[in-house]
Design an enzyme around this catalytic site. Structure first.
Site, short mmCIF file in Angstrom:
data_model
loop_
_atom_site.label_atom_id
_atom_site.label_comp_id
_atom_site.label_asym_id
_atom_site.label_seq_id
_atom_site.Cartn_x
_atom_site.Cartn_y
_atom_site.Cartn_z
N LYS A 178 0.84 -1.20 0.00
CA LYS A 178 0.00 0.00 0.00
C LYS A 178 0.87 1.25 0.00
O LYS A 178 1.78 1.38 0.83
CB LYS A 178 -0.90 0.00 1.23
CG LYS A 178 -1.83 1.20 1.32
CD LYS A 178 -2.86 1.03 2.43
CE LYS A 178 -2.41 1.55 3.76
NZ LYS A 178 -2.29 3.01 3.84
N ASP A 227 -3.56 4.29 -1.80
CA ASP A 227 -4.51 4.69 -0.74
C ASP A 227 -4.49 6.22 -0.60
O ASP A 227 -3.91 6.75 0.35
CB ASP A 227 -4.06 3.98 0.55
CG ASP A 227 -4.90 4.34 1.76
OD1 ASP A 227 -6.07 4.76 1.59
OD2 ASP A 227 -4.39 4.20 2.89
N LYS A 237 -7.46 8.07 -0.86
CA LYS A 237 -8.77 8.46 -0.28
C LYS A 237 -9.29 9.75 -0.90
O LYS A 237 -9.48 10.76 -0.21
CB LYS A 237 -8.65 8.62 1.23
CG LYS A 237 -8.15 7.39 1.98
CD LYS A 237 -8.20 7.62 3.50
CE LYS A 237 -7.72 6.43 4.30
NZ LYS A 237 -6.26 6.19 4.23
N ASP A 245 -13.66 14.90 -3.19
CA ASP A 245 -13.74 16.22 -3.83
C ASP A 245 -15.02 16.24 -4.67
O ASP A 245 -15.82 15.31 -4.58
CB ASP A 245 -12.47 16.44 -4.69
CG ASP A 245 -12.06 17.90 -4.76
OD1 ASP A 245 -12.94 18.75 -5.04
OD2 ASP A 245 -10.88 18.21 -4.54
N THR A 277 -11.33 4.98 11.04
CA THR A 277 -11.37 4.24 12.30
C THR A 277 -10.87 5.10 13.47
O THR A 277 -11.05 4.75 14.63
CB THR A 277 -10.53 2.95 12.20
OG1 THR A 277 -9.29 3.27 11.58
CG2 THR A 277 -11.22 1.89 11.39
N ARG A 335 3.05 -1.38 10.63
CA ARG A 335 4.16 -1.48 11.58
C ARG A 335 4.45 -2.87 12.15
O ARG A 335 5.63 -3.18 12.36
CB ARG A 335 3.95 -0.45 12.70
CG ARG A 335 4.12 0.98 12.18
CD ARG A 335 3.47 2.01 13.07
NE ARG A 335 2.01 1.92 13.02
CZ ARG A 335 1.19 2.74 13.66
NH1 ARG A 335 1.68 3.71 14.40
NH2 ARG A 335 -0.12 2.59 13.56
O1 C5P Z 1 0.99 0.40 11.02
P1 C5P Z 1 -0.46 0.01 10.94
O2 C5P Z 1 -0.67 -1.48 10.84
O3 C5P Z 1 -1.30 0.65 12.02
O4 C5P Z 1 -0.91 0.62 9.53
C1 C5P Z 1 -2.25 0.63 9.11
C2 C5P Z 1 -2.35 1.34 7.80
O5 C5P Z 1 -3.74 1.39 7.43
C3 C5P Z 1 -1.85 2.77 7.78
O6 C5P Z 1 -1.28 3.01 6.48
C4 C5P Z 1 -3.10 3.60 7.95
O7 C5P Z 1 -3.01 4.85 7.32
C5 C5P Z 1 -4.13 2.74 7.23
N1 C5P Z 1 -5.51 2.96 7.64
C6 C5P Z 1 -5.94 2.79 8.94
N2 C5P Z 1 -7.26 3.02 9.28
C7 C5P Z 1 -8.13 3.40 8.33
C8 C5P Z 1 -7.71 3.56 7.01
C9 C5P Z 1 -6.37 3.32 6.70
O8 C5P Z 1 -5.16 2.43 9.82
N3 C5P Z 1 -9.39 3.58 8.66
#
Ligand code: C5P
Length: 235
Positions: free
Chosen positions: A36, A63, A65, A68, A122, A213
């Protein structure tokens, strides 16, 4: 298992520059995961990093998002499709006309990525959602935005895996649920508020798991990914 897709895990390359993102990608196998590219990396590195990942045979979820007016989102979806990515997304709260314009723009292209929509971030609580003018609680809002997204012909939504069971019951089986916020018991939650294990996410009906992460911050990212995949295979 909800899907036979071996590449259901999407690794979030949340890095500040192309060099670090590609160094991580080079530790991963494009046959075993997708990647992503989000707003940070794309703003820093632009389409070049997407082309580099494509050249390494990775399926890329771009991603960005988009949110507009319909014609602007249509143009952005057209441009994203031409980067030959695997999935793109928009904000469902941009409204029905915007969602339909995005759908039409992608459908007119020779390469058509999956088109998904973010329902409610979220990170937003019901209180915050209502402070910006939504009348319902978060889950009700997620459900109505997902219904609008499906009716507009999009391919799925990005949602919390906690919300996935309620959505799975309402949407068609082919409608994709893409879920971030995934953690193994030993992982730090970081800034994610509601976390869930990969096995729970799949049991809840998620088709694709976005993991950042826990893999990119691991000492052995490839080994950590293999462990998650093994856990899913034995679920
Ligand atoms: O590091 P981690 O596992 O928390 O990464 C989650 C990824 O998913 C990040 O790139 C974050 O921007 C994305 N994301 C999220 N919640 C959302 C939409 C996207 O955590 N509702």
């Amino acid at each position: 298992m909800q899907t036979a897709d071996k590449k259901r895990i999407i690794i979030a390359l949340d890095f500040p520059d192309e060099r670090s993102a590609l160094a991580m990608a080079d530790q991963l196998d494009p046959a075993l995961c997708r990647v992503k590219v989000g707003k940070e990396l794309f703003t820093a590195a632009g389409p070049h990093v997407v082309r580099e990942l494509n050249a390494r045979d990775f399926d890329v979820f771009l991603d960005l998002k988009f949110h507009d007016i319909p014609s602007t989102v249509a143009g952005a979806c057209r441009a994203a499709s031409r980067l030959k990515v695997w999935m793109i997304n928009v904000h469902a709260s941009g409204g029905e006309a915007m969602l339909k314009a995005a759908r039409a723009a992608v459908d007119a292209e020779s390469h058509r990525p999956l088109l998904t929509a973010v329902t409610v971030l979220t990170s937003l609580s019901t209180a915050e959602l209502q402070a910006v003018g939504f009348k319902d609680d978060a889950l009700t809002t997620v459900q109505s935005l997902a219904a609008m997204t499906e009716a507009a012909g999009l391919d799925g939504v990005v949602c919390s895996a906690v919300e996935a069971p309620a959505l799975r019951r309402r949407v068609k089986p082919a409608f994709k649920l893409v879920t971030p916020g995934i953690r193994l018991p030993e992982d730090a939650a970081g800034d994610q508020v509601r976390v869930i294990t990969p096995q729970e996410a799949v049991a809840n009906g998620a088709d694709f798991l976005v993991i950042g992460r826990p893999v990119t911050g691991a000492k052995d990212p490839r080994g950590k990914l293999a462990r998650i995949q093994q856990l899913l295979e034995t679920t």
